[in-house]
Scaffold this motif. Sequence first.
Motif, mmCIF file in Angstrom:
data_model
loop_
_atom_site.group_PDB
_atom_site.id
_atom_site.type_symbol
_atom_site.label_atom_id
_atom_site.label_comp_id
_atom_site.label_asym_id
_atom_site.label_seq_id
_atom_site.Cartn_x
_atom_site.Cartn_y
_atom_site.Cartn_z
ATOM 1 N N ILE A 1 35.998 53.598 42.948
ATOM 2 C CA ILE A 1 37.056 53.703 43.958
ATOM 3 C C ILE A 1 37.449 52.310 44.441
ATOM 4 C CG2 ILE A 1 37.537 54.464 46.324
ATOM 5 C CD1 ILE A 1 35.883 56.980 45.694
ATOM 6 N N MET A 2 36.479 51.438 44.642
ATOM 7 C CA MET A 2 36.784 50.065 45.059
ATOM 8 C C MET A 2 37.651 49.369 44.018
ATOM 9 S SD MET A 2 33.094 48.933 46.658
ATOM 10 C CE MET A 2 33.595 47.223 46.923
ATOM 11 N N ALA A 3 37.297 49.535 42.728
ATOM 12 C CA ALA A 3 38.074 48.888 41.667
ATOM 13 C C ALA A 3 39.498 49.426 41.612
ATOM 14 C CB ALA A 3 37.364 49.097 40.323
ATOM 15 N N ARG A 4 39.651 50.750 41.723
ATOM 16 C CA ARG A 4 40.991 51.347 41.659
ATOM 17 C C ARG A 4 41.833 50.925 42.871
ATOM 18 N NH1 ARG A 4 39.003 51.522 37.673
ATOM 19 N NH2 ARG A 4 38.343 53.294 36.386
ATOM 20 N N THR A 5 41.203 50.840 44.040
ATOM 21 C CA THR A 5 41.934 50.454 45.248
ATOM 22 C C THR A 5 42.394 49.003 45.162
ATOM 23 O OG1 THR A 5 40.584 52.025 46.509
ATOM 24 C CG2 THR A 5 41.809 50.380 47.763
ATOM 25 N N THR A 6 41.511 48.140 44.644
ATOM 26 C CA THR A 6 41.891 46.740 44.469
ATOM 27 C C THR A 6 43.048 46.614 43.484
ATOM 28 O OG1 THR A 6 39.646 45.989 44.939
ATOM 29 C CG2 THR A 6 41.071 44.477 43.722
ATOM 30 N N GLU A 7 42.968 47.372 42.389
ATOM 31 C CA GLU A 7 44.019 47.340 41.373
ATOM 32 C C GLU A 7 45.353 47.835 41.936
ATOM 33 O OE1 GLU A 7 45.001 49.607 37.141
ATOM 34 O OE2 GLU A 7 42.961 49.569 37.923
ATOM 35 N N ARG A 8 45.296 48.872 42.766
ATOM 36 C CA ARG A 8 46.531 49.485 43.278
ATOM 37 C C ARG A 8 47.119 48.724 44.462
ATOM 38 N NH1 ARG A 8 50.491 50.540 45.114
ATOM 39 N NH2 ARG A 8 51.512 52.529 45.605
ATOM 40 N N PHE A 9 46.261 48.256 45.381
ATOM 41 C CA PHE A 9 46.770 47.691 46.631
ATOM 42 C C PHE A 9 46.481 46.205 46.800
ATOM 43 C CE2 PHE A 9 45.819 52.199 47.487
ATOM 44 C CZ PHE A 9 47.105 52.636 47.800
ATOM 45 N N GLY A 10 45.693 45.615 45.903
ATOM 46 C CA GLY A 10 45.424 44.185 45.972
ATOM 47 C C GLY A 10 44.542 43.769 47.141
#
Length: 498
Positions: free
Chosen positions: A461-470
């Motif tokens: 979830i952390m990786a996806r959130t970083t990818e999506r929202f920076g």
Amino acid sequence: MTGSWPASPAQQGMWLTERAGAAGRAFHMPLAVRLDGPLDVAALEEACAQVARRHPVLGGVLAEDGGELRVVPGAMPPLGHGRDLEEELARPVDPAGGPAARFTLIREDTKRHVLLFQAHHAVFDGESKDILLRDLAAWYGGTAPAPLPLTYPEVTEQQRLRLAERLPDARRYWADRWQDPRELCLPGLSGVSVAAAPGAALDFAVEDLGGLAGRLEVTRFEAVLAAYGALLHAYGNARPAISVDLSTRTDQSRDHLGTFVSELPVIGTPEGGTFGEAARNLRAELRRMYRHREVPLARAVDGISPRAALTPVSLSYRRRPETSPLFPGLGASVEWMMFNGWVRNTLHLQIVDDQTGTAARLQYNPALLDRAGAERVRDDLVALLAALAADPEAPLDRLPLPAPVPAASVAAATAVKGGPADAELVREIQAIFAKELELDEVEADDDLFDLGGHSLTITQIMARTTERFGVELSFELFIDDATAAGIAAEVARLREEA
């Protein structure tokens, strides 16, 4: 990450606890060997290097790769030299930044040295102590141990496959058994915790544990666990919950260093009119639980948040081999239960049983359990075991058990980070939750851990959130508020600050 392999569930749990800042030094495992005689330092340096090559997990570090936690092999530091044992014990071991393990030689005089080994529990367990010193002594004496039939990654892959196969049965077993204890009755207790904290310890000996177990036709571990449970029940705990460390080693992993252990809870009232009946009933229940020992509880049930220990009270028992390591030309004595100064919960009973006797240590959190209370627990347990050694089949209501004491509760405090987030952002975070949890839908206030999430889910979830929202989320956030609404609020705050 070339040459790396997936982290085990136990490693994932420890890494998450470390990242959340909830571990302290609780997972540090020191082992000291006092060597008397003319030490060949060069031979010892080579032996340490050979052990590091044979067991690459000691040089490995835990690292994220695309939302997956992996063990990345590396070089373990060569034998270091120190002057003071306490100073060396204070040096950290780090499974993420490295090193996760180290050897240090401390010279006390020309014919007296202390070899200190320190490792993080993510790469080392209790049984690893005997394996480490056996291999080390063999190489010091010029004899290489027999080759390992499988590599460490091959062994852990077999473990992963077995876990996946056994997960459905484990879920069924734990469905109506797990209860997350929030209260505890102990003398001198002011609070309850499953978080790591600076600890204190009381050492004592257990007499004739083997005789008690033999007369009851149970193992020594089962005998002491039954007595511990009876004592907790007498203090007023209706269904005592005791976490126990269980080995998950197989024929393929028995000679490997690493973390081949699972922490599982034993919960329930002593059943039977006599202690002997209660101990044998406990044995039968343990036999049912052992079938699921390789499946971490956090994978089998939902709602278990990251913590240093499963329950406020725990027990570790280890039966050591009958022989100690032999370093040619040297006298060697080992501190098998070296205390790292921290405790993972409120009260922990540690026992090491070998041919010299049964050594016990009661570790406790002095901020929650005062010394007088800990001493009373120790004395009550010693008195109970002595009475049982004299009459193992004594009725439970005639044993020298203490009177009930008041209960203390877990202090529950939740810090919510960030402010309100707009509905669209919350929905996007809900979608990320649903995808990583493989669910059709997730509500804004559904707790990640109640939905079956664990440390690997959080990294994804952390990786996806970083990818999506920076934005970079912290692990602490998931400990404080593991809901889509809570995560969205923190994302909104971080975006405003950017």
